[in-house]
Design an enzyme around this catalytic site. Structure first.
Site, PDB file in Angstrom:
ATOM      1  CE1 TYR A 154     138.276  95.630  25.991  1.00 57.43           C
ATOM      2  CE2 TYR A 154     137.182  95.658  28.124  1.00 57.43           C
ATOM      3  CZ  TYR A 154     138.087  95.074  27.246  1.00 57.43           C
ATOM      4  OH  TYR A 154     138.786  93.938  27.624  1.00 57.43           O
ATOM      5  CE  LYS A 158     137.050  92.277  25.045  1.00 53.06           C
ATOM      6  NZ  LYS A 158     137.724  91.196  24.295  1.00 53.06           N
TER       7      LYS A 158
END
Ligand SMILES: NC(=O)c1ccc[n+]([C@@H]2O[C@H](COP(=O)([O-])OP(=O)(O)OC[C@H]3O[C@@H](n4cnc5c(N)ncnc54)[C@H](OP(=O)(O)O)[C@@H]3O)[C@@H](O)[C@H]2O)c1
Length: 253
Positions: A154, A158
């Site tokens: 994740y 990002k």
């Protein structure tokens, strides 16, 4: 936003749904996209019942054909694309690096990073062809700057959105198309509630919220307002940058 057309991905839930509702309330025609068609239909009905214009398209952002179809759908329904909000994302499974499977890494990166690349590609094509400028907002996270243990997929996805946003913004700026990245902190949405369930209420209350200077989670509507600002004329000189509505979470450690 009267007479403007906005495409919002990940609009079946949380921040995306709140953004579609706000853009519609400001007068935009909205195309809402995600994988769950029932939730999108419910949102479209709600917007139409208030006199707004909305259309749903079921699309998986990790699939090139779906993303192309989504942008085509927007042009067919409303004739143009002024604003795009690339918000769809998943948190994935949090896992120590030694246990993180290649499949899970690919799944998270395919949606959170490749998905935004595909969206930018087809949205930029439509905006460049129309020669009317436009504004695109990608959705990062405070994890565009901060790592955390077990969050490598994740967090990597990002972080990469900073580079993607700045590069594409430089390409499109001469054509009057602005591209920015919004990096929310802890926002009370279904995603956030799932994460809270994993770490547990005690850890959340002891460590997460005390690190937020405003001492509360944000609301999806507050992120929607930041996104709307970046699409508006008020932000006419802002491109290629990040805005971090996080209640002060990244201010200090
Ligand atoms: N909530 C927070 O605290 C927080 C903080 C920082 C950043 N963010 C970011 O904000 C964005 C929205 O998060 P949220 O909190 O609103 O989460 P959410 O409530 O779980 O909503 C995520 C949305 O993304 C859509 N989506 C997921 N995978 C997709 C795919 N492959 N194709 C199309 N749509 C897909 C989901 O729809 P379907 O399942 O119907 O496809 C849903 O509408 C995400 O990018 C997230 O990383 C959230």
């Amino acid at each position: 936003m009267k007479d403007k057309v906005a495409l919002i991905t990940g609009a079946s839930s949380g921040i995306g749904r709140a953004t579609a509702e706000l853009f519609s309330a400001k007068g935009a025609s909205v195309v809402v996209a995600a994988r769950r068609g029932d939730e999108l239909d419910e949102l479209v009905n709600e917007i139409r019942s208030r006199g707004g214009k909305a259309s749903a398209v079921v699309a998986d952002m990790s699939k090139s054909g779906d993303v192309e179809k989504m942008v085509d759908h927007t042009l067919q329904e409303f004739g143009k694309l002024d604003f795009a909000v690339n918000n769809a994302g998943i948190e994935g499974e949090f896992s120590p690096i030694v246990d993180l499977s290649e499949e899970e890494w690919d799944r998270v990166l395919d949606i959170n990073l490749k998905g935004v690349f595909l969206c930018l590609k087809y949205q930029a094509k439509a905006m460049l062809a129309a020669k009317q400028g436009g504004a695109i907002v990608n959705i990062g996270s405070v994890n565009s700057f901060l790592g955390f243990p077990t969050g490598s997929a994740y967090v990597s996805s990002k972080h990469a959105l900073i580079g993607l946003t700045s590069s594409v913004s430089a390409e499109l700026a001469p054509n009057g198309i602005r591209v920015n990245l919004v990096c929310p902190g802890i926002i009370d949405t279904p995603m956030h509630r799932r994460l809270r369930g994993i770490v547990g209420d005690a850890v959340y209350d002891q460590y997460a919220i005390p690190n937020v200077h405003l001492r509360r989670a944000g609301r999806a509507e507050e992120i929607a307002k930041t996104i709307a600002f970046l699409c508006s004329e008020e932000a006419s000189y802002i491109t290629g940058t990040t805005i971090t509505p996080d209640g002060g979470f990244t201010l200090t450690i």
